[in-house]
Design an enzyme around this catalytic site. Sequence first.
Site, short mmCIF file in Angstrom:
data_model
loop_
_atom_site.label_atom_id
_atom_site.label_comp_id
_atom_site.label_asym_id
_atom_site.label_seq_id
_atom_site.Cartn_x
_atom_site.Cartn_y
_atom_site.Cartn_z
N THR B 222 30.70 20.94 -0.76
CA THR B 222 31.00 22.16 -0.03
C THR B 222 30.83 21.91 1.46
OG1 THR B 222 30.09 24.33 0.54
CG2 THR B 222 28.63 22.87 -0.65
N SER B 266 21.32 26.86 1.94
CA SER B 266 20.61 27.52 0.84
C SER B 266 20.17 26.46 -0.15
CB SER B 266 21.55 28.50 0.12
OG SER B 266 22.53 27.76 -0.59
N TYR B 268 21.15 26.21 -3.09
CA TYR B 268 22.38 25.76 -3.73
C TYR B 268 23.02 24.64 -2.90
CZ TYR B 268 27.48 25.70 -3.76
OH TYR B 268 28.78 25.29 -3.71
N HIS B 269 23.11 24.88 -1.60
CA HIS B 269 23.73 23.85 -0.75
C HIS B 269 22.89 22.58 -0.73
CE1 HIS B 269 25.83 27.47 0.91
NE2 HIS B 269 26.84 26.62 0.88
N LYS B 272 23.84 20.41 -3.50
CA LYS B 272 25.09 19.69 -3.22
C LYS B 272 24.80 18.46 -2.34
CE LYS B 272 28.48 22.28 -5.02
NZ LYS B 272 29.42 21.77 -6.01
#
Lengths: 402, 504
Positions: B222, B266, B268-269, B272
């Site tokens: 992302t 975040s 989530y990031h 990644k």
Amino acid sequence: MTRKTVVIGMDGVPLRLIEELTDSGDMPNCAHLRKEGYLSSMHSAVPEVSNVNWSSIVTGANPGEHGIYGFTELIPGTHTVCFPDRRALKAPPFWSDNSKRYVLLNIPAMYPAPEVNGVFVSGFVAPDLDKAVKPMDELEYLRSIDYEVDVDSSIAHKSHRLFLERLFETLEKREKAYRYYWTRKWDVFMLVFTGSDRLEHFLMDAYADEEHEYHEEFIRYFREIDRIVGDIYGSMDEGSRLVMLSDHGMEPIKINVNVNALLEQNGLLELGGHPEKRYNNIVDEGTSAFALDPGRIYLRDKDVAREVVKLFEGLKYEGEDVIGRINLRDDVYHGPEIERAPDIVLTPNSGYNIKGGVKYEDVFEKNIFKGKHTASDAFLYCNEKCIPRSPTVEDVRDIIEK
Amino acid sequence: MEIHNANKTCWNCPAAILKGNVDFRGCGQSRRIVPKGDDKQLMIECARRPELGHYEPSITFEQCPEWRETEFGYLLKDMRVMILGLDGYLGWPLALKLGKLGCKVSGVDNYLRRDMVMEKGSHTVVPIARMTDRLKTASEVLGVNINFRQMELNDLKALREFIDEVKPEAIVHYAEITAAPYSMVDVEHAIKTQKNNVLGTMGLLWIMKDIVPMSSLLKLGTMGEYGSPLTGRPLFEGMFPNDAVLQWDDREWSMGGELTPRDPHSFYHVSKVQDTYNVYEACKYWWLRSYDIMQGVIFGVHTDEVAAHPDLRTRLDYDEWFGTVVNRFVTQSLLGIPLTVYGEGEQIRGMIALEDAMECMVRLIAAPPEPGQYDVVNQISGLYKIREVADTVAEVGSENHGLDIEIQRLENPRVEAERHPFEVVSSKLSKEHGFFPNVPLEKEIDRMFELLSEDEIMNRIDQKKHVIMPVTRWSGEKKESGVLEVYKPGEKKEEGYKGILDTE
């Protein structure tokens, strides 16, 4: 009952080395055999590379008949380099006679393993062990001893010490395999040592130089081969035939000679496009000749033959002639596969290592390798008087089958 | 114009099995892979053309009969592509597109996205069929047959068996939890996100190493991995360009080829980013090959394949966890809810329409990296300020669909720069892969209004409208954001930074 034949191959071992090490007492078993039998020099195939030689040895055929001219070819219609293996062999090998039983271990250039009446384990180049073994159920044992077809030669580029360690390990596994299969029922048992060739390529200088760090190890390797030869001979049935041979000789390299660099410098070969030089970048319009390893020259334009011959006849290094013999296709090859043969094959003078890659800028250069193949001093031995005068690799099959 | 992957060779082809090197001068062989050695010749075997024996990897896609020309470049005939996360917003349309192009598509999903959206109390506003119906319709309407298994990515045994059975030549990894807010809900959600994403990818890498090391991995990253550096430093494509230099203390060093810094938004990031490092290392250790696709914010509903039948549509979420910004704004417009801009609204983001993203993926699948190559593409088609996106949605909604739309600025539930410079380099897709965006923001917004205005969909949007407003704060609090300002589209003057997109 068929008389038994044992064939022991030693890849790349020159007659001179056998003579010297048997004289010096380093190879006492071979010395004994030498006294009892017949030892001769032998001519290799043209060119004198292992897969051409072994193809001639097992088929008794000229390259023009068996179709193997080197480690590389170009895929027809392309400039992509391919590596012909047993599937490209056009002449039948001696094991196609199914009336005999065989154990055939480590014969180079015979990958993937063929179906035989017995056991076949391919020699180098053999990327996957499971395709190098027939019948397949022999794999289990070979895997259990961690059998290796060939020592990983890339190690020699990093460490001679580790290379030697691995070379002896590979030999040890080869010996285990031979002992395991010796007890099978066979009429022809063939075992080829290939580590000898690797050892000489990387450490030929260690042989002559007693002060060399690895001189002792070099000699020890041949003592080990001699010990195994002694074991084999000692357990052979009386009246059996023993054939020993190498496929080519070996000598120290004075200098490498890059054939394509000379062709390029003289406007006979044009490479373009991609920054990395490779065969795929050959520019058709600007190319009338190119070479594949080691000195196989293919002419796009037959009219330049004379020019190419003249170019290599005149090639000198420090005042010395580099090329000993310029072989023309029809002089050295015959048979149905001759159309695919190189037009010219260069045989160099002593010390000159002919190379056919396209990556090199300079005609003359040195690198890590210390030993190079020679064409006229392979050896051939038999415990019986059956060797013809001036034998070549094409005579071996007859001796095995007689 | 030359086809983008015409000159790629067997070296890039997943059907080529590396067999080590032939060492001519040493008359030997080596298992080591040395692509460029003076006396060593790399040797391959073609899984599709075994009759060629062993050869160097230099046949071009253009020359090879196994690669055939399509509108997106040469594509391997019957290429086996496995999509992890096949049931998702991206996985499903990609499966259909690849299937239409003649690929043998397989895939897995555990329906986690359906479950998580349900957990939020929401549903996809575009109704999607059950997988069995999706598969049946794909076969009947498009002639696309998909080999699907319901499976957890972390069920390594099952995944290993399926990969071994299919032997995919490309693996598209979409099977990750994709929502920043979801990972910030609480400790359980944060751990679940990282466990699913990081460990799932780690397991996949080991399986690929063992079974399909030549397969090309297309891993969805992302743009959020990079963050939005306040210095304005360009966001290169994963690695510094060759001429980048680090200066310090009157000394300087080349940074060329090193991974650029990551500054995720975040947990989530962060997952990644961790994936990025794991994939990068696997390429280095095991000669795996991968594209890490730094995708911008995705929007839209349309591809030709999903539009072919109602049962082939892909999902569209509008809740605060999974609804991406354009999708959320369009549904808010239809509901008459002022569009929710977080904070200043000066945040700049890279974005891309679904249809364009799918084309990018096909082009990347068609041009696998070299063995051992970890490559990164920034997959975006434009840069937009969130405030401008709201204006654009409002403009299309009012002009084309007669809607009266307002915009509201909310307290920002996230921790992020609300006003920042933003320069993105995204040149590989155009320069190396022949991709040029086809779907402008306005066009896709218009398509969305068209589709979402259907009665059934409008009813669904209305049913769950309570899930739109953000209550998940990065602070851990659960509290609806207060309204800072409500305004009419176009009322705000242009100000702040302008995004810079470098495509050359």
